[in-house]
Write a protein that holds these residues in place. Structure first.
Motif, PDB file in Angstrom:
ATOM      1  N   THR A 142     -49.038  81.935   9.241  1.00  0.00           N
ATOM      2  CA  THR A 142     -48.927  82.217  10.622  1.00  0.00           C
ATOM      3  C   THR A 142     -47.943  83.539  10.948  1.00  0.00           C
ATOM      4  O   THR A 142     -47.674  83.643  10.423  1.00  0.00           O
ATOM      5  N   ASP A 143     -48.621  83.607  11.826  1.00  0.00           N
ATOM      6  CA  ASP A 143     -47.901  84.864  13.035  1.00  0.00           C
ATOM      7  C   ASP A 143     -47.152  83.730  14.653  1.00  0.00           C
ATOM      8  O   ASP A 143     -46.792  84.416  15.634  1.00  0.00           O
ATOM      9  N   TRP A 144     -47.251  82.337  14.102  1.00  0.00           N
ATOM     10  CA  TRP A 144     -46.229  81.504  15.084  1.00  0.00           C
ATOM     11  C   TRP A 144     -45.026  81.758  15.499  1.00  0.00           C
ATOM     12  O   TRP A 144     -44.198  80.852  15.085  1.00  0.00           O
ATOM     13  N   ARG A 145     -44.510  82.574  16.107  1.00  0.00           N
ATOM     14  CA  ARG A 145     -43.668  83.186  15.538  1.00  0.00           C
ATOM     15  C   ARG A 145     -42.467  81.664  16.622  1.00  0.00           C
ATOM     16  O   ARG A 145     -41.241  81.562  15.837  1.00  0.00           O
ATOM     17  N   LEU A 162     -49.034  76.095  -6.647  1.00  0.00           N
ATOM     18  CA  LEU A 162     -48.778  76.032  -5.385  1.00  0.00           C
ATOM     19  C   LEU A 162     -50.284  76.859  -4.585  1.00  0.00           C
ATOM     20  O   LEU A 162     -50.745  77.315  -5.292  1.00  0.00           O
ATOM     21  N   LEU A 163     -50.502  76.607  -3.463  1.00  0.00           N
ATOM     22  CA  LEU A 163     -51.016  77.274  -2.350  1.00  0.00           C
ATOM     23  C   LEU A 163     -51.189  77.603  -1.072  1.00  0.00           C
ATOM     24  O   LEU A 163     -50.530  76.730  -0.431  1.00  0.00           O
ATOM     25  N   VAL A 164     -50.952  78.641  -0.738  1.00  0.00           N
ATOM     26  CA  VAL A 164     -50.329  79.671   0.219  1.00  0.00           C
ATOM     27  C   VAL A 164     -52.171  79.718   0.381  1.00  0.00           C
ATOM     28  O   VAL A 164     -52.533  80.968   0.382  1.00  0.00           O
ATOM     29  N   MET A 165     -51.937  79.240   2.205  1.00  0.00           N
ATOM     30  CA  MET A 165     -53.193  79.925   2.770  1.00  0.00           C
ATOM     31  C   MET A 165     -52.525  80.601   4.184  1.00  0.00           C
ATOM     32  O   MET A 165     -51.766  80.118   4.643  1.00  0.00           O
ATOM     33  N   THR A 166     -53.115  81.617   4.184  1.00  0.00           N
ATOM     34  CA  THR A 166     -52.738  82.831   5.236  1.00  0.00           C
ATOM     35  C   THR A 166     -54.184  82.789   6.291  1.00  0.00           C
ATOM     36  O   THR A 166     -54.876  82.014   6.344  1.00  0.00           O
ATOM     37  N   ASP A 167     -53.252  83.386   7.219  1.00  0.00           N
ATOM     38  CA  ASP A 167     -53.602  83.592   8.681  1.00  0.00           C
ATOM     39  C   ASP A 167     -54.996  82.041   8.907  1.00  0.00           C
ATOM     40  O   ASP A 167     -55.584  82.257   9.013  1.00  0.00           O
ATOM     41  N   ALA A 217     -51.714  74.443  17.236  1.00  0.00           N
ATOM     42  CA  ALA A 217     -50.832  74.437  15.620  1.00  0.00           C
ATOM     43  C   ALA A 217     -50.868  73.465  15.059  1.00  0.00           C
ATOM     44  O   ALA A 217     -50.504  73.670  14.018  1.00  0.00           O
ATOM     45  N   GLN A 218     -50.732  72.399  15.271  1.00  0.00           N
ATOM     46  CA  GLN A 218     -49.761  71.310  14.997  1.00  0.00           C
ATOM     47  C   GLN A 218     -50.919  70.459  14.244  1.00  0.00           C
ATOM     48  O   GLN A 218     -51.269  70.246  12.957  1.00  0.00           O
ATOM     49  N   ALA A 219     -52.044  71.015  15.123  1.00  0.00           N
ATOM     50  CA  ALA A 219     -53.406  70.252  14.323  1.00  0.00           C
ATOM     51  C   ALA A 219     -54.051  70.848  13.545  1.00  0.00           C
ATOM     52  O   ALA A 219     -54.753  70.570  12.260  1.00  0.00           O
ATOM     53  N   ARG A 220     -53.581  72.473  13.548  1.00  0.00           N
ATOM     54  CA  ARG A 220     -53.912  72.903  12.557  1.00  0.00           C
ATOM     55  C   ARG A 220     -53.140  72.910  10.812  1.00  0.00           C
ATOM     56  O   ARG A 220     -53.769  72.788   9.600  1.00  0.00           O
ATOM     57  N   VAL A 221     -51.557  72.592  11.548  1.00  0.00           N
ATOM     58  CA  VAL A 221     -51.431  72.788   9.723  1.00  0.00           C
ATOM     59  C   VAL A 221     -51.525  71.417   9.380  1.00  0.00           C
ATOM     60  O   VAL A 221     -51.304  71.422   8.583  1.00  0.00           O
ATOM     61  N   ILE A 254     -57.805  79.642  16.921  1.00  0.00           N
ATOM     62  CA  ILE A 254     -56.575  79.732  17.727  1.00  0.00           C
ATOM     63  C   ILE A 254     -56.009  80.783  17.898  1.00  0.00           C
ATOM     64  O   ILE A 254     -55.832  81.903  17.219  1.00  0.00           O
ATOM     65  N   ASP A 255     -55.050  81.711  18.686  1.00  0.00           N
ATOM     66  CA  ASP A 255     -54.156  82.297  19.356  1.00  0.00           C
ATOM     67  C   ASP A 255     -53.863  82.846  18.048  1.00  0.00           C
ATOM     68  O   ASP A 255     -53.130  81.334  17.863  1.00  0.00           O
ATOM     69  N   ASP A 256     -53.207  83.915  17.911  1.00  0.00           N
ATOM     70  CA  ASP A 256     -52.529  84.253  16.886  1.00  0.00           C
ATOM     71  C   ASP A 256     -51.270  84.597  16.211  1.00  0.00           C
ATOM     72  O   ASP A 256     -50.717  84.128  15.561  1.00  0.00           O
TER      73      ASP A 256
END
Length: 340
Positions: free
Chosen positions: A324-327, A284-289, A307-311, A297-299
């Motif tokens: 992410t912080d995309w609450r 399992l690999l957790v990628m932060t920030d 956001a979808q493109a980044r995911v 892009i905006d945090d």
């Protein structure tokens, strides 16, 4: 058709002939074959008024910063205070309590909130609970790895997917991951996977020579040797993105096979690290920030398309969890994509 949706369709077609009953598409993927999205510092009141709202929004990872309180001998949850809790967790006894009452409770209430929310949403996909152990463990006051195991078990109960559940006849977690012992997402519905990383205070403490990752891996190794691995509730993570096998940093080779979760900065992983290695070995690999990967892009409030493109980009780069912080992006947080 976007690349990640093409991949999703292809995965569904390939798996269609052998799906578990009721499972289709991404639900049939193993935990290690999927990419999900989570929220950094989910406990923060500025992120959500109540912790349960993060789960309502679709977050598949919840992050809690925990402190050993040397005065009360309890586990606090806060960003910067080792002596008091400051968070959006409440003392819930039932689902309707999740959005009311006094906040700033201890870790037990945060775990209770997650358990109660999952019970109220049967069939919901697995949730990763990431514990940043700010000041690590303190066995001298009875708050070591075994105490945290008991604490997690008492408040999450049978919802926890334990290291022993991954072993399934293998001698260590590394062997179990490599043979593909991670269950499907559908069979993990309603389950919690608890990850623990060393904390920022711990890393800077010149008097702390036994960090969370090492201490808990030693704990797993010793429990396995004693035949009591079933009591363990947590997967320790190797923190920090580096090329090659980052477990080589541990001079004690006996603890290396007890790490199958890795956690670090997304930008570092996608610039010079062969992340396919993690995927090939079913780690399992957790990628932060996630927002910081170039072009940044905006945090907190990028567009949905960004956001979808980044995911999708990080899923293709073999992330298991995109932090992410995309609450407020409630169409992005529930996404589950095929990994790789």
């Amino acid at each position: 058709m976007p690349l990640y949706r093409t991949s999703l369709l292809a995965a569904a077609l390939m798996l269609g002939a052998a799906l578990p009953a009721g499972a289709t598409g991404v639900d049939a993927l193993s935990l290690a074959a999927a990419t999900t999205v989570g929220i950094h510092n989910t406990y923060d009141k500025a992120a959500y008024t109540y912790l349960a709202q993060a789960l309502d929004a679709g977050a598949a990872m919840v992050e809690l910063d925990t402190w050993v309180n040397v005065i009360t001998h309890k586990w606090n949850v806060s960003h910067g205070s080792p002596l008091a809790s400051d968070n959006n967790c409440v003392q819930a006894g039932k689902a309707t309590d999740l959005y009311t009452g006094n906040r700033s409770q201890n870790l037990d209430s945060c775990l209770d909130d997650i358990r109660i929310w999952l019970a109220a949403h049967p069939g919901h996909g697995p949730i990763t609970v990431k514990l940043e152990m700010k000041n690590g463990f303190d066995n001298s006051i009875g708050l070591g790895p075994a105490a945290l195991d008991s604490y997690v078990q008492a408040h999450l109960g049978s919802a926890v997917f334990r290291p022993a559940d991954l072993l399934r006849g293998q001698s260590d977690l590394d062997s179990a991951a490599k043979v593909g012992n991670w269950p499907s997402r559908s069979s993990l519905a309603g389950k919690v996977i608890v990850e623990a990383i060393p904390g920022t205070f711990e890393e800077k403490n010149p008097f702390d020579h036994l960090w969370t990752d090492v201490e808990y891996a030693e704990h797993l190794r010793d429990l396995a040797a004693a035949g009591t691995i079933g009591s363990a509730q947590i997967f320790p993570a190797v923190l920090g993105a580096t090329a090659g096998d980052p477990r080589t940093r541990y001079t004690d080779t006996t603890i290396r096979p007890w790490f199958v979760v890795f956690d670090g900065d997304a930008s570092a992983y996608v610039n010079g690290v062969d992340t396919s290695w993690y995927d090939t070995n079913h780690y399992l690999l957790v990628m932060t920030d996630a927002q910081g990967v170039a072009p940044a892009i905006d945090d907190t409030v990028p567009t949905v398309a960004q956001a979808q493109a980044r995911v999708a980009q990080l899923a293709a780069a073999h992330a298991s969890v995109v932090s992410t912080d995309w609450r407020s992006l409630t169409t992005v947080l529930p996404e589950v994509l095929p990994r790789g």
